[in-house]
Design an enzyme around this catalytic site. Structure first.
Site, PDB file in Angstrom:
ATOM      1  N   VAL B  77       2.742  -5.189  -5.015  1.00 19.40           N
ATOM      2  CA  VAL B  77       1.655  -5.870  -5.712  1.00 19.40           C
ATOM      3  C   VAL B  77       0.342  -5.274  -5.210  1.00 19.40           C
ATOM      4  CG1 VAL B  77       0.476  -8.097  -5.894  1.00 19.40           C
ATOM      5  CG2 VAL B  77       2.970  -8.000  -6.042  1.00 19.40           C
ATOM      6  N   CYS B  78      -0.518  -4.841  -6.115  1.00 21.97           N
ATOM      7  CA  CYS B  78      -1.790  -4.227  -5.716  1.00 21.97           C
ATOM      8  C   CYS B  78      -2.685  -5.250  -5.019  1.00 21.97           C
ATOM      9  CB  CYS B  78      -2.522  -3.678  -6.925  1.00 21.97           C
ATOM     10  SG  CYS B  78      -4.219  -3.207  -6.550  1.00 21.97           S
ATOM     11  N   ILE B  79      -3.174  -4.886  -3.848  1.00 24.17           N
ATOM     12  CA  ILE B  79      -3.939  -5.846  -3.047  1.00 24.17           C
ATOM     13  C   ILE B  79      -5.250  -6.255  -3.713  1.00 24.17           C
ATOM     14  CG2 ILE B  79      -5.012  -4.048  -1.596  1.00 24.17           C
ATOM     15  CD1 ILE B  79      -4.736  -6.109   0.742  1.00 24.17           C
ATOM     16  N   ALA B  82      -4.514  -8.396  -6.689  1.00 23.89           N
ATOM     17  CA  ALA B  82      -3.908  -9.653  -6.245  1.00 23.89           C
ATOM     18  C   ALA B  82      -4.964 -10.605  -5.689  1.00 23.89           C
ATOM     19  CB  ALA B  82      -2.837  -9.374  -5.196  1.00 23.89           C
TER      20      ALA B  82
END
Lengths: 135, 130, 102
Positions: B77-79, B82
Site C-alpha cells: 500500500v503506497c504510504i 494511504a
C-alpha cells in the site's frame, strides 16, 4: 542499476477535478531517482495539466503545476504533448507553461522539455516502451 | 513470467480491484510469478481491515489477504496515498499520534519507489483503475 | 513486439475506446473489460471504432464481464473474441507491454 527501462507516464485527465494528475506527478518525482529512461505523455484532457496561469488560490487546492517546471533538474525532460488533443480543446502549445531543462552537454543551455507530437507519433512512442503507467 | 500489478481504485465503487484480484489469481494458476501488487490512489482502501461488507457480498480485503498468504504475495500500500486516506499500520499510527491502525493482514505500507522497482523487475506491468 | 490495450469504459460516456483506437499500432490487441464490454454489442454507434480496432489486430472481451451485463455471444460484433481471465493473462504475456486506457 543493471538495465535501463523505458517508462512512459500516460496523463489523460485534467488536474484538480480528481487526484490522478497530482498523484501521477508524485510517482514521476520518486521514479526520477531510479535513473530510468522516462517520458511523460499528455493527451486528451491531460493537456490541461500543463496550462499556463493555473491559479488555485480561490479553489483552496495545492497548485502542483510548478512542479512540472522542476522536473528538468531530475532528468525528466521529455514531455510529449499531443497536437490533436490540444486542437480538439481549442488550445495550442502557446497556451502551455514554458517548461525547460538545462542541457549539460551544451554548456547548460536552456532547452524546451515540451515536445509536440501528432497522434500517430504518440502511438509510435507507446510502441517503444517497456513500462506504461496510466493514471 | 513475472508480473507486476497496480490497483488504482478502492473496492466496491469501481470494479477495478475485483478485476485485478481475478487477474492475479489466474496468473498464479497459470504458473506466473507476481513481483508485487501495488495499491495506489484510492486503491489503498483495499488494505483496510475495518470494512464490513454484507454477508452475501464478496470481501475484497479478505480475498487479497488470503491470496497473499497462500502465495506469499507482496501486497504494498503506497504510504503517501494511504496517509491521505486514513490507512495506517501500527508504526504510522504511533508516528502521527493516531489512536488506531487499520492495515489488513498480509499488506505492508511502503513508498512509491516500490512501484517503480516492480516496473523495473517485472516482465510485464498491468494497471487496473478507473 | 506489439501492445495489449485494455479499455474499461463504456464508449457512450467516456472517450477511452476512441482514444485507444486512435493510438493503435498495427498488430496491437484490444481487450474490453468491466464497462468497456458494452462497446462489444453490435448495432451500436460505437461499431465503427471497434471495426477500426479489428482491422488493426485482435479484439477481445472478457467473458465474465459480458455475461454480467447480459451481452450474449450472438449480440457481439463479429470478430470479437471472448476470453476468460486465463486468456487475459495470456494476452498480457504475449504482448510486450500493456496500456490501460483509464
Amino acid at each position: 542499476m543493471a538495465q535501463k527501462k523505458k517508462f512512459l507516464y500516460v496523463n489523460r485527465k485534467a488536474p484538480y477535478g480528481t487526484i490522478y494528475a497530482l498523484e501521477a506527478l508524485e510517482v514521476v518525482l520518486i521514479g526520477a531517482a531510479f535513473e530510468q529512461d522516462v517520458s511523460l505523455a499528455f493527451l486528451d484532457d491531460g493537456v490541461f495539466q500543463l496550462m499556463a496561469g493555473q491559479d488555485t488560490a480561490a479553489a483552496s487546492m495545492k497548485n502542483f503545476s510548478r512542479t512540472f517546471k522542476a522536473l528538468g533538474d531530475y532528468d525528466v525532460r521529455k514531455f510529449y504533448v499531443e497536437r490533436e488533443s490540444l486542437a480538439e480543446r481549442g488550445l495550442t502549445v502557446e497556451d502551455l507553461m514554458p517548461i525547460t531543462y538545462e542541457d549539460e552537454a551544451e554548456d547548460y543551455a536552456e532547452k524546451p522539455s515540451i515536445i509536440p507530437v501528432s497522434r500517430a507519433e504518440m502511438a509510435a512512442l507507446i510502441a517503444q516502451q517497456d513500462v506504461v503507467l496510466s493514471f | 513470467m513475472q508480473l507486476a500489478i497496480v490497483v488504482n481504485e478502492g473496492p466496491y465503487t469501481h470494479q477495478a480491484s475485483d478485476t485485478a484480484y481475478h487477474f492475479t489469481k489466474a496468473a498464479l494458476e497459470k504458473g506466473h510469478g507476481i513481483t508485487r501488487v501495488f495499491f495506489y490512489h484510492d486503491g489503498v482502501n483495499n488494505g483496510t481491515r475495518l470494512t464490513v461488507p454484507p454477508q452475501d457480498d464478496r470481501n475484497l480485503q479478505k480475498l487479497w489477504s488470503e491470496l497473499g498468504e497462500k502465495h506469499g504475495l507482496d501486497l504494498v500500500v503506497c504510504i503517501a496515498a494511504a496517509q491521505r486516506r486514513g490507512i495506517l499500520d501500527a508504526d504510522e499510527a504511533r508516528r502521527h499520534g493516531k489512536d488506531a491502525s487499520n492495515l489488513a493482514p498480509g499488506f505492508r505500507i511502503s513508498g512509491l519507489g516500490q512501484l517503480i522497482e516492480a516496473g523495473i523487475e517485472a516482465d510485464r506491468l498491468v494497471v487496473f483503475g478507473d | 513486439m506489439s501492445t495489449l490495450h485494455t479499455v474499461n469504459k463504456t464508449p457512450f460516456e467516456r472517450n477511452a475506446l476512441q482514444s485507444c483506437v486512435g493510438h493503435l499500432s498495427p498488430g496491437d490487441a484490444l481487450l474490453m473489460i468491466e464497462d468497456g464490454v458494452v462497446g462489444a454489442r453490435k448495432g451500436s454507434s460505437a461499431t465503427a471504432m471497434v471495426q477500426a480496432a479489428l482491422a488493426s489486430g485482435g479484439v477481445y472481451a472478457l467473458a465474465s464481464d459480458l455475461d454480467a451485463r447480459g451481452i450474449r455471444p450472438e449480440d457481439m460484433i463479429e470478430g470479437i473474441q471472448r476470453v476468460d481471465y486465463g486468456g487475459f493473462v495470456d494476452l498480457v504475456a504475449q504482448h510486450a507491454r500493456t496500456v490501460a486506457w483509464l
